[in-house]
Design a protein around this motif. Structure first.
Motif: not given
Length: 692
Positions: A71-75, A77, A140, A205-206, A209
C-alpha cells in the motif's frame, strides 16, 4: 546511449541483513526469558507466555510488512522504517527493571506480556518485519531472482542463534553481559537495514510491481486457509511438546531451544528445496511417532526414561513440522503474493501460540493441548496422503490409501480419547492455572483407602482416608525421611518454628505440636485451595499454620529474619527443578532465615537428575556442612523412597542434635560449578535412566 540501471543494493547486503535480524530475533527469546524466569516462579509456563508474545509480535511485524509493501510507495516505505528504527534504539540496552517483579499472587501472564512489550517490544517488532520486508525489497530490486531462498537463510540464522545460546552463550556469559552484547548486535542490524531503507529513497517513485508469471492466479480462500492451518498445527505442537518436557524435567533454555531449533530446521529444509520433504518418508513417520508420543502420555507410562522421552518428542516434533512445512512450501505462491503468504503463516503460528499459551489454560481442566495437537497432525497427514495419491494413482487406489491412513490415524486418536476419559473417570477433582495442572485421585479400599494429589505427572502428596490414619505423614515425608528427622532433632520444650517451601497436601504440618509455628510458602493458589478442600492435614494440624501465597524466594527476600529451626525446600512442579531456588543468591536468602544451629533441608528425590553435587557446592560456598539422608519407602505406611540433604553450620551442629550418623556427608564434585542466577547447568546432572 547506455540505459540507466535503477539502484539495486547487492545481494550480500540483503543476505547480511536477513542473517543479522534472524540471529538477533531468536537470540533474544531465550535471553529475556532466562532473565525473567526467576521473577515468575521458574514455571514452565513462563516460556510459553514469552512464546505467545514473540509469535503475536511476529504476526504484527508481518502484517506491517504486508501493508507497507502493498500500500505504500517505496520512498515512503524507507522514511517510515527509518523513523521506527531510530525510535527503537531508545529501548537499548534490553535489561528489565526489577520493578517488574510481581508483588501479588495470581496469574502473571499479563504482567509478563507487558514486561516484554516495554523492554523488547519495538526492537523485536522491527526484527520480525525484516524477513518478508527485505525479501519484498529484494524482489523489487532483483525481479529476475528467486527471493524464497532468503527465507531459508533467515531460518538458518535463527537456528544458529538458538543452538549457540545453550551451548556457547549461556554457559560462559552472565545475563547482563548477554543483554549488552545483544544490544550491540542490534546496532549493527540497524545500520544494515537502515542502509537498505535509505536505498529505497533512490528508487523511481512509484517502483514497478513484481510482474506476475503467465497463467498465474490470485490465491483462493481455500489456499489461504491451508497456509494458516499448516502453520498453526506445528506451532501448537512446538509449544505443547516444549511445555510437556519442561514441566516434567525442568524449564531451562536447553529444553526451550532444542524443540524450537528443530522446528526452524524444518522451515530451512522445506524452503531451501523441495527435495528434502519426501511424502513417502515423512507421512508414515508422522503416524508412527504420533502413536509413540500418545503412548507416553498414559498414566501407566509416566515414568518413561528421560533418554526416551526427549528424543521421542523431539523427533516427533521435527517430523510433524517437516510434514506441515513441507506441504506449506509446496503451496507457496508467486513472489508478488509473498507478503500475504508470510502473513498467513505468521497468523497460523500466532494462533497456535495463543491457543496453547492463553486459551487452553482457561478452557481445559487438564493438559489437552498435546493430544489435540497430535490429533490435528494426524488429520494433516491423512489430507496429505489424499493430495499425494489423487494425482499419482487411479481414484480407487487413492481412496484406499487415504482410507488406510485414516484408520491408522483414527486408532491413535481413539487411544488419546481413551487416555483422557480414563483420567477424568479416576479424578475426584481437576484444575489448572498458569502453574500447571492439578488433580486429585482416590484409590484403595478400607484402611488402605487414600486420596492423592497429582501435579503434572508427579505425586505431590497423599493422605489415608481412614480416621485412624488421617494424621500419618506419607510419601516423601515419613518418619525416617531427612526432613522428619531434622524436625524431631531440633525440637526443644520451646515452640518450634518451621518454614516450608512448597505446600503439596500440607503433609509436613502433621509433625506440628501445640504452640509450634509453621509458615508455608506456596506459589500456586490452586494448590493451596486443593490442600484445604480435599485434604485434612492443614485442618488437623496441632500447631499454628500460616500460608504465604507467592514465589517463596521473592516472599522471603521481603520478610524480616524468621529464625526457623528447620527450613524445608520442596518446591518441585511435576519433576521440574526450580533452578532459581537452588542458586547462590537463593541460598543467601534461606540461610538468613535459619537460626544458628538450625537446619536447612532440601528434597532432591528426582527421576532424572542428581542434585547432590549442586547442594555440595552451595554448602561449601557458604562454609556449611551437607549431609545426604536416603530413606526406603514402605507401601503399608504410604511412604516412598526419598532423598533429602540437610545443611547446617558444621558437622558438630548435626552431631549436637543426633543427626550426624543418620546419613552420608556430601563430597565436593569438582566438575560441577556453583549455580548462580546467571549460571546453571542441568545437563551435567542427568541420569541415564529414570529413577522411580
Amino acid at each position: 546511449m547506455r540505459a540507466h540501471r535503477p539502484y539495486a543494493p547487492p545481494f550480500v547486503l540483503f543476505a547480511a541483513t536477513i542473517l543479522a535480524s534472524a540471529f538477533l530475533l531468536f537470540e533474544v527469546q531465550p535471553l529475556i526469558a532466562r532473565v525473567i524466569l526467576p521473577w515468575f516462579g521458574g514455571s514452565a509456563a513462563v516460556w510459553t507466555a514469552c512464546m505467545v508474545f514473540f509469535q503475536v509480535t511476529l504476526l504484527v511485524g508481518y502484517a506491517y510488512a504486508h501493508v507497507l509493501v502493498s500500500r505504500v510507495r517505496p520512498r515512503l516505505q524507507g522514511v517510515v522504517h527509518l523513523a521506527l528504527l531510530a525510535a527503537s534504539l531508545a529501548a537499548l540496552p534490553i535489561l528489565p527493571s526489577e520493578s517488574w517483579k510481581p508483588a501479588v499472587e495470581g496469574d502473571p501472564t499479563g504482567r509478563i506480556l507487558l514486561l516484554l512489550f516495554a523492554v523488547v517490544g519495538l526492537p523485536y517488532f522491527l526484527l520480525s518485519t525484516t524477513g518478508p520486508l527485505v525479501q519484498a525489497w529484494f524482489a523489487r530490486a532483483h525481479p529476475e531472482r528467486e527471493p524464497y531462498r532468503l527465507y531459508a537463510l533467515s531460518n538458518f540464522g535463527s537456528m544458529v542463534a538458538l543452538l549457540s545460546y545453550p551451548l556457547v552463550i549461556e554457559p560462559f556469559m552472565a545475563t547482563r553481559l548477554q543483554a549488552y552484547a545483544w544490544s550491540a548486535g542490534y546496532l549493527v542490524f540497524a545500520l544494515l537495514v537502515g542502509t537498505l531503507a535509505a536505498g529505497l529513497l533512490k528508487l523511481a517513485d512509484p517502483a514497478p510491481r513484481v510482474a506476475a508469471l503467465p497463467g498465474a492466479t490470485k490465491p483462493r480462500a481455500a489456499e489461504k486457509f491451508a497456509w494458516f492451518a499448516l502453520a498453526a498445527v506445528p506451532s501448537v505442537l512446538l509449544l505443547a511438546i516444549t511445555h510437556h518436557l519442561t514441566q516434567n524435567i525442568s524449564p531451562i533454555p536447553f529444553l526451550w531451544v532444542v524443540p524450537l531449533a528443530l522446528y526452524l530446521l524444518s522451515f530451512i529444509l522445506s524452503f531451501e528445496s523441495d527435495r528434502w520433504y519426501r511424502r513417502w518418508l515423512f507421512l508414515p513417520a508422522a503416524l508412527a511417532l504420533a502413536a509413540g508420543m500418545a503412548w507416553t502420555l498414559s498414566d501407566t507410562n509416566k515414568n518413561t526414561s528421560i533418554w526416551l522421552l526427549i528424543p521421542l518428542h523431539c523427533a516427533g516434533l521435527f517430523v510433524a513440522a517437516m510434514t506441515c512445512h513441507g506441504e506449506l512450501a509446496r503451496l507457496r505462491p508467486q513472489p508478488r503474493y509473498l507478503t500475504a503468504y508470510y502473513l498467513m503463516i505468521s497468523l497460523g503460528g500466532a494462533a497456535g501460540g495463543v491457543f496453547v499459551g492463553l486459551l487452553a489454560p482457561n478452557m481445559f481442566p487438564d493438559y489437552y493441548e498435546l493430544p489435540l495437537g497430535l490429533a490435528a497432525l494426524l488429520a494433516v497427514a491423512v489430507w496429505a496422503v489424499w493430495r499425494a495419491t489423487r494425482a499419482a494413482l487411479p481414484r480407487p487406489k487413492a481412496l484406499g490409501a487415504t482410507a488406510f491412513a485414516g484408520v491408522a490415524a483414527a486408532a491413535v486418536v481413539a487411544m488419546l480419547v481413551w487416555q483422557k476419559a480414563e483420567v477424568v473417570a479416576d479424578s475426584v477433582m481437576m484444575g489448572r492455572n498458569f502453574y500447571g495442572t492439578v488433580r486429585v485421585q482416590e484409590s484403595g479400599a478400607g484402611e488402605s483407602a487414600q486420596r492423592m494429589l497429582l501435579h503434572g505427572t508427579i505425586n505431590h502428596g497423599k493422605q489415608f482416608i481412614a480416621p485412624g490414619r488421617l494424621s500419618w505423614p506419607t510419601t516423601y515425608y515419613g518418619p525416617d525421611s531427612g526432613v522428619a528427622l531434622a524436625i524431631a532433632a531440633t525440637r526443644t520444650d520451646a515452640p518450634q518454628r518451621v518454614g516450608i517451601v512448597g505446600l503439596g497436601t500440607g503433609t509436613l504440618t502433621a509433625y506440628s505440636r501445640s504452640g509450634d509455628a509453621y509458615r508455608v510458602y506456596e506459589i500456586n493458589p490452586l494448590v493451596d485451595r486443593v490442600a484445604r478442600e480435599q485434604f485434612r492435614y492443614l485442618a488437623n494440624a496441632s500447631g499454628k499454620v500460616e500460608t504465604v501465597i507467592g514465589d517463596a524466594r521473592l516472599s522471603m527476600e521481603r520478610e524480616p529474619d524468621q529464625q526457623y529451626d528447620v527450613l524445608a525446600i520442596d518446591a518441585f512442579s511435576s519433576d521440574a527443578i526450580p533452578v532459581h531456588l537452588l542458586t547462590r543468591e537463593a541460598f543467601a536468602t534461606y540461610l538468613r532465615h535459619v537460626r544458628p544451629g538450625g537446619v536447612l533441608a532440601l528434597h532432591i528425590s528426582n527421576r532424572y537428575l542428581d542434585l547432590a553435587p549442586v547442594l555440595q557446592q552451595l554448602a561449601g560456598h557458604f562454609g556449611k556442612y551437607a549431609l545426604k539422608i536416603e530413606a526406603d519407602g514402605d507401601d503399608a505406611a504410604g511412604t516412598y523412597n526419598t532423598t533429602w540433604v540437610l545443611i547446617a553450620d558444621s558437622p558438630g551442629a548435626l552431631e549436637a542434635v543426633g543427626l550426624a550418623s543418620a546419613g552420608t556427608p556430601l563430597d565436593a564434585e569438582a566438575a560441577v560449578r556453583l549455580w548462580t542466577d546467571d549460571y546453571s547447568n542441568l545437563l551435567k546432572l542427568a541420569r541415564f535412566k529414570s529413577k522411580s
